[in-house]
Scaffold this active site. Structure first.
Site, short mmCIF file in Angstrom:
data_model
loop_
_atom_site.label_atom_id
_atom_site.label_comp_id
_atom_site.label_asym_id
_atom_site.label_seq_id
_atom_site.Cartn_x
_atom_site.Cartn_y
_atom_site.Cartn_z
N LYS A 45 3.81 2.09 -12.45
CA LYS A 45 4.96 2.55 -11.67
C LYS A 45 5.83 3.50 -12.49
O LYS A 45 6.32 3.16 -13.57
CB LYS A 45 5.78 1.33 -11.24
N GLU A 59 3.30 -5.85 -4.37
CA GLU A 59 3.77 -5.60 -5.74
C GLU A 59 4.07 -6.90 -6.49
O GLU A 59 4.62 -7.84 -5.92
CB GLU A 59 5.04 -4.74 -5.68
N CYS A 96 6.49 0.60 -4.52
CA CYS A 96 7.85 0.31 -4.08
C CYS A 96 8.81 1.50 -4.17
O CYS A 96 8.76 2.42 -3.35
CB CYS A 96 8.37 -0.89 -4.85
#
Length: 389
Positions: A113, A44, A148
């Site tokens: 995200k 990431e 994440c």
């Protein structure tokens, strides 16, 4: 493709320095490249790290250079890239965007995200993704990617599993303080969805945060195939994709699901039913509905749509196989909706089961049930009802 060769990078970032991070990645790939390599995975925010307060200015200067770098890297080394994620400025918004690039350097998928980390005040600097997670394909294999903090939200991962993915990628900057959660959740997601989980994390200490490392590959049974500790390094592994259907057959969790008794899914189902148009049709010959070819890889498939909802998950149709139609290019199918079917005329052969099904037979397929591919020697006409999970 039944076997896929992976290379996963666990790196220590140069925070706020995209140019230097690009050099680090290219040198690393040159040192670890092999001719049989299929997929490379990066972590990431590899280009900038979490320099949140500086991101807007960095993005203005760096522009799309990091994404173009991924494209050129894929072409140079003839590999598919799960290119971690990079910060992308669009208007006033900054998105944390995962980028998937194929061997030709083409972007085949992006994902912003969805879940922003409140502990880092990400919402002050980033905009959460506006679109659902979606399936993408590399080398003909169905895959997914999340970023994440998304790992803590099993709902979105189950959506991908119900659409048939065999490999889930997690790209992350996960802190050492929550290392136990990282290791546990990765195995849990692999076990509960019976698929490979490939995770690339960063390591080192930056901006007062020490990162966990622990990049790893977990198989569909939940066993760790390979794992790093906190060192800079890489994972090299061959994923045997035949393990996925085997585990799903041995412990058939998808066909055991009862989604209409799950509160969230039942509400969604009822909401969708309310939206579904119900045209007023008295008995009429099905041939009065237009026969239209179905776009895709298979020649010979056509349909007559009787009614449909807001998506193809809500549909009543007549499905027609022309003589000789073979759906092998579509592979084994797995859907996240129910299917009820009745063979009106002709027959089809399930090429996986090596069984023939003929006129008068019915089927009821719950979400997650594998079926096909099919071949019809003499043609087949089938009545089908789809409804949402």
């Amino acid at each position: 493709m039944t076997k896929v060769n992976y290379l996963v990078f666990q790196m220590e970032l140069e925070v706020g320095n995209p140019e230097e991070n690009r050099k680090i990645i290219e040198r690393w790939l040159e040192a670890n490249y092999s001719d049989n390599l299929d997929v490379v995975v990066l972590p990431e925010m590899w280009s900038t790290g979490y320099a949140l307060e500086e991101l807007k200015e960095i993005c203005k200067v760096d522009g799309n250079q990091s994404i173009e770098f991924l494209q050129s890297l894929a072409k140079k080394f003839n590999v598919n890239l799960v290119g971690g994620s990079v910060a992308v400025l669009e208007g006033k918004d900054i998105f944390n965007r995962a980028v998937i690039v194929n061997r030709m350097g083409e972007i085949v998928h992006t994902y912003d995200k969805i879940h922003l980390v409140p502990m880092l005040d990400e919402q002050k600097f980033l905009t959460g993704g506006l679109n659902q997670v979606e399936v993408f394909e590399l080398e003909g294999v169905k895959m997914g990617v999340i970023i994440c903090y998304d790992l803590r939200f099993p709902e979105i991962i189950r959506d991908l599993a119900l659409e048939g993915i065999q490999v889930l990628h997690i790209v992350a900057e996960w802190p050492l303080a929550r290392e136990t959660h990282w290791n546990t959740l990765l195995r849990a997601r692999a076990i509960e969805n019976q698929m490979y989980v490939v995770a690339s994390n960063v390591t080192g200490a930056k901006l007062g945060v020490e990162f966990a490392g622990c990049s790893q590959i977990v198989d569909p049974w939940g066993d760790v195939v390979q794992k790093l500790d906190q060192e800079v390094g890489e994972l090299k592994a061959t994923l045997d994709l035949e393990a996925v259907p085997k585990v799903r057959k041995d412990v058939p969790i998808f066909s055991s699901r009862v989604p209409l008794l799950y509160k969230f899914n039942r509400k969604s189902f009822l909401d969708e039913v309310e939206k579904m148009p119900r045209p007023e049709i008295e008995f009429t010959d099905y041939s009065n509905f237009e026969l239209a070819p179905i776009d895709g890889k298979v020649v010979g498939l056509s349909q007559r749509v009787i009614s449909e909802g807001s998506s193809t998950q809500e549909m009543v149709r007549i499905l027609e196989f022309a003589p000789g139609t073979d759906t092998t290019p579509n592979g084994v199918q797995v859907h996240n909706y129910w299917e009820e079917l009745y063979i009106v005329k002709g027959s089809i052969i399930d090429l996986t089961l090596n069984k023939i099904f003929t006129a008068g037979m019915v089927a009821s397929r719950p979400p997650g049930m594998q079926h096909g591919p099919w071949k019809s020697t003499d043609g087949c006409i089938m009545f089908e009802v789809r409804y949402s999970k």
